[in-house]
Each structure stands twice: as structure tokens, then as C-alpha cells.
Write a protein that holds these residues in place. Structure first.
Motif, mmCIF file in Angstrom:
data_model
loop_
_atom_site.group_PDB
_atom_site.id
_atom_site.type_symbol
_atom_site.label_atom_id
_atom_site.label_comp_id
_atom_site.label_asym_id
_atom_site.label_seq_id
_atom_site.Cartn_x
_atom_site.Cartn_y
_atom_site.Cartn_z
ATOM 1 N N THR A 35 13.635 149.876 52.768
ATOM 2 C CA THR A 35 13.517 149.332 51.414
ATOM 3 C C THR A 35 13.862 147.853 51.358
ATOM 4 O O THR A 35 13.163 147.066 50.715
ATOM 5 C CB THR A 35 14.434 150.107 50.446
ATOM 6 O OG1 THR A 35 14.033 151.481 50.422
ATOM 7 C CG2 THR A 35 14.360 149.544 49.042
ATOM 8 N N TYR A 36 14.933 147.459 52.039
ATOM 9 C CA TYR A 36 15.435 146.096 51.908
ATOM 10 C C TYR A 36 15.051 145.175 53.071
ATOM 11 O O TYR A 36 15.123 143.951 52.933
ATOM 12 C CB TYR A 36 16.960 146.118 51.770
ATOM 13 C CG TYR A 36 17.430 146.733 50.478
ATOM 14 C CD1 TYR A 36 17.568 145.968 49.323
ATOM 15 C CD2 TYR A 36 17.736 148.098 50.397
ATOM 16 C CE1 TYR A 36 17.987 146.531 48.128
ATOM 17 C CE2 TYR A 36 18.158 148.675 49.208
ATOM 18 C CZ TYR A 36 18.281 147.881 48.076
ATOM 19 O OH TYR A 36 18.690 148.452 46.895
ATOM 20 N N GLY A 37 14.671 145.743 54.209
ATOM 21 C CA GLY A 37 14.454 144.933 55.406
ATOM 22 C C GLY A 37 13.373 143.883 55.280
ATOM 23 O O GLY A 37 13.421 142.854 55.958
ATOM 24 N N SER A 38 12.382 144.101 54.434
ATOM 25 C CA SER A 38 11.316 143.116 54.290
ATOM 26 C C SER A 38 11.807 141.820 53.644
ATOM 27 O O SER A 38 11.134 140.790 53.702
ATOM 28 C CB SER A 38 10.165 143.693 53.463
ATOM 29 O OG SER A 38 10.600 144.037 52.157
ATOM 30 N N LEU A 39 13.009 141.863 53.040
ATOM 31 C CA LEU A 39 13.568 140.677 52.389
ATOM 32 C C LEU A 39 14.220 139.726 53.375
ATOM 33 O O LEU A 39 14.460 138.557 53.061
ATOM 34 C CB LEU A 39 14.596 141.090 51.333
ATOM 35 C CG LEU A 39 14.110 142.002 50.199
ATOM 36 C CD1 LEU A 39 15.288 142.398 49.316
ATOM 37 C CD2 LEU A 39 13.035 141.302 49.387
ATOM 38 N N GLY A 40 14.556 140.225 54.571
ATOM 39 C CA GLY A 40 15.249 139.390 55.550
ATOM 40 C C GLY A 40 15.923 140.231 56.610
ATOM 41 O O GLY A 40 15.677 141.440 56.720
#
Length: 214
Positions: A35-40
């Protein structure tokens, strides 16, 4: 949270690696990283033998992220000789110390995640002092006594970007189930007003830095 299944081959490797992450919590960790990995980048505090890093790395591969996993690999207090979670196979007889680094390297190689999972070998507080990169996700799962958990939170939580995730492991509201230091630091993070709780699975708790809805 994004509900997506972890690739079966990587889940198989993760479930058989040394460590203390139940499969349901591992799946939740994978979903959080997805969920969050694409942000950084993702950062894990407390590598041990790489079990949780496989869950994180599997998600990082799918979303084009990377996992930095920080550990001195000499073992936290609760896995030293004489303690309940001690594993004598991790002792290095040359120095009379624990050494989980070879087990981590073997697990990550077996999973084929050496490009996605990067070991940072050193004390968490020392690395945090010189860290300057914003994190999309921070997973705190190092030492579980008051000092180490507090130090990990104070040193690393400020690096979590707005909209990023702060994840704690081994949160036990009932003292009969486990130590209370991670719970107290988790509650401190909530009380700060900087984070809100967005998910829970077993002893895993997912917080999100206020200001973004994933």
C-alpha cells in the motif's frame, strides 16, 4: 489497506525462515508495504534472520520500492543466552556472540530478493542519527524493552513522510500475552497527534502520518 495476495513462492520461503512473525501478520505486513511502498523507500528496524524482510521485499518488488533493514545482528536482549527466545545455532563461537547476519543473507538469497532488500549493519540509534531520507513506511521490530523501542521511535519516526506508515510489532494490550514496552511507545505515537491507527492484525499495528488518506 490494499488487499493483495503475496506470491506463493515467496510466502513459502518467508514462512520457513527463522523468526517470530506469524503468517497472518506477515501477510498484513506485506499488504502494508504494498500500500505505502510506491510512495518511497521502506525501512525495517530489527532484521534478525530476515523473515519479515521477505514479506516487505516481496511487496517492494511489486511496487518498485526498496527495503532498508537495520540491525547490528548481535541479537536483542530477549534472544541472548539464558533468555526464552535464545537460539544456540546463531552463536558465533569465534567471538562468543550472536550473529544472525549469515542467516539473513541466506534467507534473502533464497527468496531472490537481494536487489530489493538492503542490509544496514549497525546500531539503530547510530544509523538514525545520520539518516536523511524520507520513508514511506517504517517498521519497528527491534529490541522490545523500554530503552530500545523508545530509541527506535524517537530516532526513526521523524523520517516518516506525511501519508507514510509507522508500523509496530508485538503490541499486547494484555500483559499476560507479552511485554508492554512496545505498547507504551505505540500509545505515545498515537497521543502525539502525528499518527492515526489505520489497521491491526494480531500484534501488528499500522499507523499513518496525518495528512494523507492511502
Amino acid at each position: 489497506m490494499t488487499h493483495v495476495s503475496m506470491p506463493a513462492d515467496l510466502r513459502h520461503v518467508a514462512e520457513r525462515a527463522k523468526g517470530f512473525m506469524p503468517s497472518n501478520e506477515g501477510q498484513a505486513l506485506f499488504e502494508t508495504a504494498y500500500t505505502y511502498g510506491s510512495l518511497g523507500p521502506i525501512c525495517e528496524i530489527g532484521t534478525y534472520c530476515g523473515k519479515s524482510a521477505i514479506y516487505l521485499g516481496a511487496a517492494a518488488r511489486q511496487v518498485g520500492s526498496v527495503v532498508f533493514t537495520v540491525d547490528h545482528h548481535r541479537g536483542s536482549e530477549e534472544i541472548q543466552p539464558g533468555w526464552a527466545h535464545h537460539d544456540p545455532t546463531l552463536m558465533d563461537p569465534r567471538f562468543g556472540k550472536m550473529d544472525s547476519l549469515p542467516f539473513f543473507r541466506a534467507a534473502i538469497a533464497k527468496a531472490g530478493l537481494e536487489e530489493e532488500v538492503i542490509a544496514v549493519v549497525g546500531r539503530s540509534e547510530t544509523v538514525a542519527r545520520y539518516w536523511n531520507t524520507r520513508l514511506a513506511m517504517l517498521f519497528i521490530d527491534g529490541g522490545h524493552s523500554e530503552g530500545p523501542v523508545t530509541s527506535d521511535y524517537e530516532g526513526w519516526a521523524p523520517h516518516v513522510m506525511v501519508g507514510g506508515a509507522l508500523v509496530f510489532h508485538d503490541i499486547y494490550p494484555d500483559p499476560a500475552d507479552g511485554g508492554q514496552a512496545p505498547l507504551r511507545v505505540f500509545e505515545r505515537a498515537l497521543a502525539s497527534g502525528d499518527f492515526k491507527e489505520v489497521a491491526a492484525e494480531g500484534s501488528l499495528r499500522v499507523l499513518q502520518r496525518v495528512g494523507f488518506s492511502a
